[in-house]
Design a protein around this motif. Sequence first.
Motif, PDB file in Angstrom:
ATOM      1  N   LEU A 168       1.138  -1.271  -0.025  1.00 11.19           N
ATOM      2  CA  LEU A 168      -0.105  -0.353  -0.483  1.00 11.19           C
ATOM      3  C   LEU A 168       0.769   1.136   0.011  1.00 11.19           C
ATOM      4  N   VAL A 183      -7.291  -6.424  13.662  1.00  9.89           N
ATOM      5  CA  VAL A 183      -5.478  -5.459  13.635  1.00  9.89           C
ATOM      6  C   VAL A 183      -5.213  -4.604  13.770  1.00  9.89           C
ATOM      7  N   ALA A 212      -4.060  -1.944  13.028  1.00 13.05           N
ATOM      8  CA  ALA A 212      -2.550  -1.218  12.630  1.00 13.05           C
ATOM      9  C   ALA A 212      -2.470   0.352  12.177  1.00 13.05           C
ATOM     10  N   CYS A 255       0.469  -4.033  10.267  1.00 12.26           N
ATOM     11  CA  CYS A 255      -0.338  -4.544   9.267  1.00 12.26           C
ATOM     12  C   CYS A 255      -0.508  -5.738   7.990  1.00 12.26           C
ATOM     13  N   HIS A 297      -1.483  -5.995   5.554  1.00 15.50           N
ATOM     14  CA  HIS A 297      -1.547  -6.135   4.033  1.00 15.50           C
ATOM     15  C   HIS A 297      -3.034  -6.577   2.980  1.00 15.50           C
ATOM     16  N   CYS A 298      -4.114  -6.124   3.914  1.00 14.68           N
ATOM     17  CA  CYS A 298      -4.664  -6.839   2.996  1.00 14.68           C
ATOM     18  C   CYS A 298      -5.575  -6.377   2.526  1.00 14.68           C
ATOM     19  N   GLN A 345      -8.268  -3.894   2.902  1.00 19.18           N
ATOM     20  CA  GLN A 345      -9.192  -3.635   3.402  1.00 19.18           C
ATOM     21  C   GLN A 345      -9.689  -2.170   2.980  1.00 19.18           C
ATOM     22  N   CYS A 346      -8.618  -1.179   3.964  1.00 21.23           N
ATOM     23  CA  CYS A 346      -8.589   0.740   4.101  1.00 21.23           C
ATOM     24  C   CYS A 346      -8.668   0.879   2.830  1.00 21.23           C
TER      25      CYS A 346
HETATM   26  S1  SF4 Z   1      -7.046  -3.010   6.206  1.00 21.36           S
HETATM   27 FE1  SF4 Z   1      -5.200  -1.572   5.657  1.00 21.36          FE
HETATM   28  S2  SF4 Z   1      -3.938  -0.987   7.640  1.00 21.36           S
HETATM   29 FE2  SF4 Z   1      -5.510  -2.261   8.296  1.00 21.36          FE
HETATM   30  S3  SF4 Z   1      -3.906  -4.309   7.703  1.00 21.36           S
HETATM   31 FE3  SF4 Z   1      -5.290  -4.406   5.935  1.00 21.36          FE
HETATM   32  S4  SF4 Z   1      -3.958  -2.922   4.633  1.00 21.36           S
HETATM   33 FE4  SF4 Z   1      -3.385  -3.056   6.867  1.00 21.36          FE
END
Ligand code: SF4
Length: 572
Positions: free
Chosen positions: A139, A162, A164, A189, A191-192, A194-195
Amino acid sequence: MPQIIVNGKSVHTDPHETLLEVLRREGIRIPTLCHWEGLPAVGACRLCVVELDGQVNLVPACATPAAEGMRVLTHSPRVVDARKTIIELILANHPDDCLYCPRKGSCELLRLANELGITERTYRGAKIHHPKDVSSPSLVRDPEKCILCGRCVRVCSQIQHVGAIDFTSRGATALVAPAFGDGLNISSCIHCGQCVMACPTGALTDARHIRRVTSALEDPSLTVVIQHAPSVSVTLGEYFGFAPGTDVDGLMVAALRRLGFKVVFDTSFTADLTVMEEAAELVDRIRNHGPLPMFTSCSPAWVKFVENFHPRWRENVSTCKSPQQMMGALIKNVWAGNNGVHPDRVFSVSVMPCTAKKAEARRPEMLTEGRFDVDAVLTTRELAELITMKGIDFSTLTPSLPDHPFGTRSSAGKLFGATGGVLEAALRTAFHMLTGQNPAAEPIHALRESEGIRELTLKIGDLELRVAAVSGLAAADRLLGEIEAGRMNPHLVEVMSCPGGCIAGGGQPYGHDATAVASRMQALYKVDRGSVLRFSHENQEILRLYREVLGEPLGETSHRLLHTGNGGHHVR
Ligand code: SF4
Ligand code: SF4
Ligand code: SF4
């Protein structure tokens, strides 16, 4: 049924509905920048304000329960003025950077400014400069474009468990950032992405790999090979005017060829291979005392989640590489040799629904013979951008098929794109490994639910095989809690980090549209229904690969190419 009056028209409401839910159900577009489907309302941005008859103050529709007899105005002059002022205030210290912003075509803030007719700067606020955070392999965080809506903070903590990133500081210096202002790379984090899906602006975006892919395509000394993940064919079309859930597999392969990729493989092939290896690993763990349950490993954000938050379960995660990494290892270590190309001259690209795949490709255990299995990872979004950039008229292409030998898949492999699909595919093959017979390939409906923890017990010969599937990491956390408390005792657990699975992964079209996700899921099930090849262990190209190269599942060569660590269950 309770009734309210909306813009002079009588409308029914259901118990516990908010005004926002009623209005959206009625097809009235109410803007929001902080609301996120599936999370409690916070009423922070106030853009969804409406006017209630008899009340002096405007009220936020997201946080106001619909009550019998309410008279609501959704677009009165007062309401529109209030919304316009809110956007003007947000823009007061926002960078005038739209031309260079990765979100310029999909920015919710820019769209609202357009819709509300904002054509000049009304307020001028102090601009506080913050550097971009490019430390994450997945990201990019650009705090100057953050409008403090808080969606990312809530998605990260409430949907993914999470946490983060969070709000730091106050007033004009308020910021959303990882703890201590550090880079995302040393935060928790996983790395998903979703943010990124939730962010309405360019404050959170992909770590882009487009440039490195186009450079490789322009380099005549490189053979650029691409693979595409199972879910991408049912989401990419949305960028080119197709309805959600349209399977554009053939058009996508044709577009990849038009872009200049010499060879196109289907990651669903290595999903079949993952099924073979994972089913064998499960049978081996059951026969040789675990450790159980075995957790699937194809979702890299889940693997990182276990490492960061539940290290005691690390040995329970399958040692299988993900389908992306298995394909990368095969391309450089099998296909290259068979086709007279030196592996150093192969540039291996993947198209994935997932930002975490970018980080996965850079993990040290994803090197085979000293080379990274995968050199660049494009998200679905980036592929759409690349196709557009190269002027390809997607919908008029002549559909094409992927190349052999890694282009032949069973529909079980294609199911990997939806939550429950890995488990469904693996059960079909585990049944065959344990009994020598095929199970009925009927859909396992309990696993095809998209929400919550789904459990199933299957009788396979003498064994009562207990399995569970879950998507979204808050749900995975609950499931681990159930196992730790002794209330669940499964042999095999599928975890997909993104709610709904890869069809709603962090690299897919921005936002959250539950109807679109359901259509994408149904498209994968339709592929399975219409397929004559529904078992991974009946894929003739997989069987040939074992005969000619790998030997047998969990064999020495399989371990070298397809598993992490040195082949034990305890080395991930
Ligand atoms: S939602 Fe964003 S900041 Fe949170 S763990 Fe997933 S990628 Fe990282
Ligand atoms: S986030 Fe939106 S408004 Fe801000 S610079 Fe990017 S496109 Fe423009
Ligand atoms: S980073 Fe994006 S989602 Fe998070 S608070 Fe800022 S604008 Fe909202």
